[in-house]
Design an enzyme around this catalytic site. Structure first.
Site, PDB file in Angstrom:
ATOM      1  CG  ASP A 224      34.632  69.407  24.676  1.00 31.75           C
ATOM      2  OD1 ASP A 224      35.531  69.457  25.763  1.00 31.75           O
ATOM      3  OD2 ASP A 224      34.918  70.306  23.697  1.00 31.75           O
ATOM      4  CG  HIS A 247      38.032  66.436  25.260  1.00 33.96           C
ATOM      5  ND1 HIS A 247      38.096  67.819  24.800  1.00 33.96           N
ATOM      6  CD2 HIS A 247      38.170  65.491  24.230  1.00 33.96           C
ATOM      7  CE1 HIS A 247      38.151  67.558  23.387  1.00 33.96           C
ATOM      8  NE2 HIS A 247      38.337  66.247  23.261  1.00 33.96           N
TER       9      HIS A 247
END
Ligand code: NAG
Ligand code: NAG
Ligand code: NAG
Ligand code: NAG
Length: 402
Positions: A224, A247
């Protein structure tokens, strides 16, 4: 995804430091977990020994050292909660490998290792904290639905003053690697955070309500956000981060909960993102319950290779398809944001995307010296909505929208 709720601290209130009852000693001792019964065979649960060593170290009014030797320790939830007696630095030195229990019934709260209400803590060493997350990841539904049970973060630091974390490695957390809540003067440097690209919600470092945070020279490859700067942070400096996979580096998500505070003063400089879904992302929820702001942010000297969205402001964030009224745009005011000296390659044609709130258009956006191509070959483009008062200087590849 859902961030704010991870930081609910109800459980903390129940914490009473056992150490307070102990008589204070003042010899700046070394509290080695093996002296408190840790077996270090990677099989027996050493939680009790760690807790006992902690209680003793916490009562030391000098500069205690809590030491984890070069072996493999299996431990369940640890609550390393002060206030402690230390008047000097409280050092936690880890040489070995600390593995989290995989028995989820042991985890009643949202963290594996909680540090709270401590002053002058220094976590250091070349050791590794292995969250053993793979078994827990299938239980995580938070990446696709709003109501979900939160898995434990590997580290939570809450209400700390003057903290340093350096050198350690965090591997495969069940949820986030590191969550920082309401800390002042916190520095984390040269840490390595690693989890597979497809592991759910394994954010690297998430912070909320902190003042004076430095995140320096870290290597983060995870499932993430590498770093997410949430609500309520002031004066955050991020430098020398290698991020990927993951991310990217995010501000947000903001504007989801009614008690959120502003973000003011963020510098992200000298960072390289490789094979990430975003480079620098600022995201806020549609339909914010109240008006807040995120301002005074500089993103500088950023290299983004093979990144889907190198620069992205997304104020229409609504990851769970429903429950976000389209007609109620974000109440997060973004202003005074500078993107300077970016280069690299975008894997999508839109390398610069500024989708601001229709209710509060972005103000004072400055973009200077940008060179981002689409897959290294074709020209990329910019896309903007609701941007007020943007200024552009120097190189502009892709060309600005206005
Ligand atoms: C946490 O920090 C925020 C922002 O600095 C502050 O407004 C809030 O009162 C703090 N919360 C607690 C429980 O101390
Ligand atoms: C902007 O952020 C910087 C860096 O955190 C800080 O030093 C400065 O005081 C902030 N300026 C304002 C006007 O808040
Ligand atoms: C990025 O992806 C490419 C192609 O899949 C791979 O060869 C490279 O090693 C990756 N780089 C990093 C730093 O992850
Ligand atoms: C942008 O970067 C490419 C690849 O590094 C380089 O060839 C090109 O000259 C740069 N463009 C500008 C305007 O600096």
């Amino acid at each position: 995804m859902d961030r704010g709720s991870i930081l609910l601290l109800c459980s903390l209130c129940l914490c009473v430091s056992a150490a307070m009852a102990e008589e204070a000693t003042n010899h700046s001792g070394v509290y080695n977990v093996e002296k408190y019964g840790a077996r270090g065979d990677g099989k027996h649960d050493d939680t009790k020994a760690f807790a006992a060593a902690w209680v003793a170290a916490c009562a030391d009014s000098g500069s205690p050292t809590f030491e984890i030797p070069r072996r493999i320790y299996l431990v369940g939830p640890l609550r390393l909660v002060g206030p402690c007696s230390n008047t000097g630095t409280f050092t936690l030195k880890v040489h070995g490998v600390v593995k989290a229990s995989t028995d989820m019934s042991l985890f009643k709260t949202q963290e594996w290792i909680l540090f709270a209400y401590l002053k002058y803590l220094k976590v250091t060493g070349t050791g590794t904290f292995d969250g053993q997350g793979a078994a827990a990841w299938p239980l995580n539904q938070c990446h696709f639905q709003k109501m979900c049970k939160l898995l434990p973060v590997s580290f939570k630091f809450a209400f700390m003053e003057n903290t340093r974390v350096e050198g350690i490695t965090s591997l495969n957390p069940k949820f986030f690697h590191v969550a920082l809540l309401n800390n002042t003067n916190f520095r984390i440097q040269r840490v390595t955070l690693t989890a597979p690209q497809d592991s759910p919600n394994t954010d690297g470092i998430h912070l909320e309500g902190c003042t004076g945070v430095k995140i320096l020279q870290c290597k983060i490859g995870t499932g993430d956000d590498c770093i997410s700067v949430g609500q309520g942070n002031t004066d955050v400096y991020i430098n020398g981060i290698l991020c990927g996979p993951g991310h990217g580096i995010s501000v947000g998500s903001l504007g989801r909960y009614p008690d959120e505070k502003d973000v003011n003063g963020l510098v992200v400089t000298g960072c390289t993102l490789t094979n990430t879904t975003n480079g620098i992302r600022i995201k806020s929820w549609q339909a914010s319950p109240l008006v807040t702001s995120a301002r005074n942010m500089t993103f500088d000297n950023v290299i983004a290779y093979n990144v889907a969205n190198p620069i992205i402001i997304d104020q229409n964030y609504c990851p769970y398809k429903n429950g976000c009224p389209q007609l109620w745009p974000s109440g997060v005011k973004l202003s005074n944001i500078k993107f300077n000296n970016f280069r690299g390659t975008s894997t999508t044609p839109v390398a610069v995307k500024l989708q601001c709130s229709a209710r509060y258009p972005c103000k004072k956006i400055k973009i200077q010296d940008i060179n981002l191509s689409y897959k290294g070959e074709e020209p990329a483009v910019s896309a903007c909505a609701n941007v007020m008062k943007a200024s552009y200087k120097g190189k502009q590849v892709p060309p600005p929208c206005q």
